[in-house]
Enzyme design. Structure first.
Site, mmCIF file in Angstrom:
data_model
loop_
_atom_site.group_PDB
_atom_site.id
_atom_site.type_symbol
_atom_site.label_atom_id
_atom_site.label_comp_id
_atom_site.label_asym_id
_atom_site.label_seq_id
_atom_site.Cartn_x
_atom_site.Cartn_y
_atom_site.Cartn_z
ATOM 1 N N SER A 58 4.498 2.884 7.655
ATOM 2 C CA SER A 58 4.147 1.725 6.828
ATOM 3 C C SER A 58 5.334 1.262 5.999
ATOM 4 O O SER A 58 5.965 2.050 5.302
ATOM 5 C CB SER A 58 3.004 2.080 5.882
ATOM 6 O OG SER A 58 1.805 2.245 6.582
ATOM 7 N N GLY B 89 3.118 6.894 7.842
ATOM 8 C CA GLY B 89 4.493 7.065 7.395
ATOM 9 C C GLY B 89 5.405 5.942 7.844
ATOM 10 O O GLY B 89 6.444 5.695 7.236
ATOM 11 N N HIS C 203 0.822 -1.210 0.000
ATOM 12 C CA HIS C 203 0.000 0.000 0.000
ATOM 13 C C HIS C 203 0.858 1.263 0.000
ATOM 14 O O HIS C 203 0.332 2.368 -0.164
ATOM 15 C CB HIS C 203 -1.017 -0.013 1.147
ATOM 16 C CG HIS C 203 -0.495 0.356 2.496
ATOM 17 N ND1 HIS C 203 -0.187 -0.573 3.476
ATOM 18 C CD2 HIS C 203 -0.252 1.560 3.063
ATOM 19 C CE1 HIS C 203 0.217 0.048 4.571
ATOM 20 N NE2 HIS C 203 0.194 1.341 4.344
ATOM 21 N N ASP D 74 0.423 -7.490 1.707
ATOM 22 C CA ASP D 74 0.809 -6.083 1.834
ATOM 23 C C ASP D 74 2.328 -5.914 1.820
ATOM 24 O O ASP D 74 2.891 -5.165 2.624
ATOM 25 C CB ASP D 74 0.216 -5.457 3.097
ATOM 26 C CG ASP D 74 0.250 -3.921 3.039
ATOM 27 O OD1 ASP D 74 0.371 -3.381 1.931
ATOM 28 O OD2 ASP D 74 0.177 -3.286 4.108
#
Length: 603
Positions: free
Chosen positions: A218, A216, A104, A134
């Site tokens: 992630s 941020g 993502h 992900d």
């Protein structure tokens, strides 16, 4: 949890390790407790406290040094060719420049920018994607001396309460890309967690943490107390009324799950997670005996159904591990790629009603489609070609190394001979000798003084019976020998891929208990072979080929203490189910040129 776009004005191979002790983390927590006491009550240090203080200060210094050691590999990740256009985090896991982040964060952006703690921004390309998990893999261009990187840890050994550090670039705070560090503990392990608002994004095997991760963060790394990578942070709990600030619940995709997909990502694939295409439910046994997992639905075209899984089966074990809850089974299945072979043990009610019978089933997982629709993702052909070239170069360098001797556990290289005694259920054992030399293959079966000989000499196939009768090889047997000989020659010889119509890196698998890179070869007659290279040593450890009935046979070198050189045996299995077809444990292997006369069809 990727951070929204913002202009920031910046300047501008991983090895697997087992988890060690957590004394460093314990010392850090003790130091925090000591500091809290000082603030609360004004503790006065006495002389007898000095050794404890020294240990606390040493632990703190070690933690600070560890952070400084891993920080150069922690990245800020931006879509596009300019830093600041959307943002998340990442981490370099190999000196060749492989960067892990969240899908993502990357999306399908081909070009990305990676900012490192040296204050510089570097261009990167998107290599492979795992939308369901992900995860995305980016590739930096090679540079002299390699890139800073971190080693993987063992997330399966992590325990609730173990100290962890989360690093990344929350809220794009650091314009020089220096990472933010937060500390916490593991709150839970092997969590199966759907991400809210998405039907595709599933954290199938995740670590729950209380270390603060915010927008941020992630794609950033989760480290254990020794600085080893335990997971990739990506999913957090937030209170909208507090500006999306973390509330103490976060999730990281486990390193164990990522390991299973890493070679598929390197192959440029849009990875798909596995599914049994069956559902189970917890059923109470009654009388205080707890619950059990019962299959309550299964599709007829599922590989599990074709292998024999049926309604009412009680699931007991998967791949040798007990499973007692839906969460455990979902976690163990979803952490594997589609196509990975599993072994399921179930108890089934007897037809006569007299109790249960244990049944073992082997099958490969079906794909659970997730992410962009079919055709939306196409790998970068140049990047994938470079990955294949790197895999071949590593294997051939191993063969060429003077110290390699017998380069791999099994037969590999341009020329070798292997003698073994093979046994199969319900069949007498048989001595066989296989000789290979640069695209030619000879098989001798039976007694030394009266063997049956089968030869592919590179152009023709022939058979010599014990009584001296010579005849052409049957077409199916000819193709079996010829296809294997061509694939082995292409793998071993520099530039050997020119012998083939195609040679592709198609991802990873587990063969003989090893994580392997899977190559698919197709020769100029259309014959296909799968070749398996150990992901760590680059040695050839197995291959697979189709029989004339369409089923595939897999041959693998496996650990077997007391059997063969180095305690290894060779097994032939049904490629789909893993059923043992035959096994050889008395093995002699010699590497080197073979007598050319052995491959000649004398009159």
């Amino acid at each position: 949890m990727a951070q929204a776009p913002r202009r920031s004005g910046p300047r501008a191979a991983a090895s697997w390790a087992h988890r060690g002790g957590s004394a460093l983390g314990a010392g850090a927590l003790a130091a925090s407790a000591f500091a809290a006491c000082v603030l609360a009550g004004g503790v006065v240090a006495r002389a007898e406290d000095e050794p404890a203080l020294a240990r606390l200060r040493a632990a703190e210094a070690a933690r600070v040094a560890m952070i400084a050691r891993v920080a150069p590999a922690v990245a800020a990740v931006f879509q596009g060719k300019v830093a600041g256009e959307g943002g998340g985090s990442g981490v370099i896991v190999d000196p060749a420049g492989y960067v892990l982040t969240n899908f993502h964060v990357s999306g399908l952006a081909r070009d990305l920018t990676v900012g490192l703690s040296d204050g510089e921004a570097y261009p990167a390309r998107l290599l492979g994607i795992d939308p369901g998990g992900d995860i995305a893999l980016l590739k930096l261009a090679p540079r002299p001396g390699g890139w800073p990187f971190v080693a993987f840890g063992d997330s399966d050994a992590a325990r609730p309460g173990d100290p962890v550090l989360a690093m990344g670039n929350p809220f794009l705070l650091a314009e020089d890309f220096s990472p933010t560090v937060t500390q916490g503990v593991i709150s839970g392990v092997h969590r199966y967690r759907d991400a809210s608002g998405s039907s595709d994004l599933v954290y199938g095997d995740s670590l729950q943490i209380d270390a603060s991760i915010n927008p941020g963060n992630s794609g950033g790394p989760l480290f254990d107390a020794q600085g080893r990578l335990l997971g990739i942070n990506g999913l957090g709990g937030f209170r909208p009324d507090r500006g999306r600030v973390n509330v103490g619940v976060g999730f990281a995709a486990s390193s164990a799950q990522i390991e299973n997909f890493l070679l598929d990502l390197r192959a440029g694939r849009q990875c798909q997670h596995g599914t049994m295409n069956a559902t189970v439910r917890d059923v109470e046994r009654g009388e205080g005996r707890g619950s059990e997992l019962v299959v309550d639905a299964i599709t007829r075209d599922a590989r599990a159904f074709k292998a024999g899984l049926r309604l009412g089966d009680r699931v007991r074990r998967m791949d040798g591990v007990d499973v007692t809850t839906q969460n455990q089974l979902l976690t163990r299945v979803s952490r594997l790629p589609a196509g990975r072979r599993v072994r399921l043990e179930v108890d089934r009610p007897r037809e006569d009603g007299a109790g249960l019978v244990r049944v073992a089933l082997g099958f490969r997982l079906d794909p659970l489609w997730s992410g962009p629709p079919s055709g939306a993702w196409a790998p970068d052909a140049a990047l994938v070609a470079a990955e294949l070239a790197a895999v071949l170069a590593a294997h051939r360098a191993r063969l060429a190394a003077p110290e390699a001797g017998r380069a791999g556990p099994g037969p590999e290289g341009p020329a070798w001979a292997e003698e073994a005694v093979w046994a199969a259920p319900g069949r007498a054992s048989e001595r066989r000798v296989r000789r290979f030399d640069r695209g030619r293959l000879r098989v001798e079966s039976g007694p030394v003084d009266a063997p049956t000989v089968e030869v592919w000499d590179g152009k023709r196939g022939w058979r010599l019976a014990p009584n001296g009768t010579r005849a052409p090889l049957a077409p199916a047997r000819r193709d079996e020998l010829a296809g294997t000989a061509e694939a082995l020659a292409a793998l071993a010889e520099p530039g050997g891929e020119g012998r083939l119509t195609s040679l592709e890196l198609t991802g990873g698998d587990r063969v003989g208990g090893r994580l392997v890179a899977r190559l698919e070869a197709r020769d100029k007659a259309g014959r296909r072979r799968l070749l398996y290279l150990d992901a760590e040593t680059h040695a050839l450890v197995g291959l697979a080929w189709p029989r004339d009935d369409g089923a595939w046979v897999e041959e693998a070198w496996v650990a077997a203490p007391g059997a063969g050189p180095g305690g290894l045996a060779v097994e032939r299995l049904d490629h789909e189910s893993g059923e043992l077809l035959e096994r050889a444990a008395e093995i002699r292997l010699e590497v080197g040129p073979q007598d050319p006369a052995l491959f000649e069809e004398s009159p």
